[in-house]
Scaffold this motif. Structure first.
Motif, PDB file in Angstrom:
ATOM      1  N   LEU A 123      39.995  34.290  34.696  1.00 29.29           N
ATOM      2  CA  LEU A 123      39.708  35.281  33.657  1.00 29.29           C
ATOM      3  C   LEU A 123      38.337  35.070  33.028  1.00 29.29           C
ATOM      4  N   ALA A 124      37.889  33.830  32.945  1.00 22.08           N
ATOM      5  CA  ALA A 124      36.583  33.556  32.343  1.00 22.08           C
ATOM      6  C   ALA A 124      35.450  34.090  33.210  1.00 22.08           C
ATOM      7  N   SER A 165      35.764  36.541  35.636  1.00 26.02           N
ATOM      8  CA  SER A 165      35.938  37.911  36.121  1.00 26.02           C
ATOM      9  C   SER A 165      35.109  38.859  35.259  1.00 26.02           C
ATOM     10  N   PRO A 166      34.531  39.892  35.864  1.00 26.53           N
ATOM     11  CA  PRO A 166      33.701  40.821  35.079  1.00 26.53           C
ATOM     12  C   PRO A 166      34.558  41.653  34.133  1.00 26.53           C
ATOM     13  N   SER A 167      33.986  41.987  33.002  1.00 29.14           N
ATOM     14  CA  SER A 167      34.725  42.793  32.040  1.00 29.14           C
ATOM     15  C   SER A 167      34.473  44.274  32.293  1.00 29.14           C
ATOM     16  N   ASN A 168      35.301  45.111  31.708  1.00 22.72           N
ATOM     17  CA  ASN A 168      35.149  46.553  31.862  1.00 22.72           C
ATOM     18  C   ASN A 168      34.303  47.157  30.750  1.00 22.72           C
ATOM     19  N   GLU A 169      33.797  46.325  29.842  1.00 21.29           N
ATOM     20  CA  GLU A 169      32.976  46.811  28.741  1.00 21.29           C
ATOM     21  C   GLU A 169      31.604  47.225  29.261  1.00 21.29           C
ATOM     22  N   SER A 228      27.594  47.568  29.489  1.00 16.94           N
ATOM     23  CA  SER A 228      26.531  46.611  29.209  1.00 16.94           C
ATOM     24  C   SER A 228      25.728  47.079  28.000  1.00 16.94           C
TER      25      SER A 228
END
Length: 91
Positions: A72-73, A75-79, A81
């Protein structure tokens, strides 16, 4: 539709502080509780029977949790840029 121009009055009162002069968060009662727990942990284990080792599947639980947290650390976020481009200053 009518809009009334009203003034709001705010009164600011100072918030009471938690630490009063001459008072401490460490009380005689809290020290007594900590000392009791320390003595309890030092004296009780020799009188208890030894426990059997836990099952191996239970020993894998912390390892699986660590792998999940690392995944989880990284993995790319969906937020989106939020990078800001800064133009250099011309001298």
């Amino acid at each position: 539709m009518s809009v009334h121009n009203q003034r709001l009055r705010f009164e600011v009162t100072p918030k009471p502080t938690m630490s009063l002069p001459g008072r401490s968060f460490i009380t005689a009662r809290s020290v007594a509780v900590i000392l009791f727990l320390c003595l309890f942990l030092l004296i009780l284990p020799p009188f208890l029977p030894p426990l059997p080792p836990p099952p191996s599947t239970l020993l894998l639980l912390p390892l699986l949790l660590m792998i999940l947290l690392i995944f989880l650390a990284f993995s790319p976020s969906n937020e989106p840029s939020l990078t800001v481009e800064v133009e250099p200053l011309d001298p």
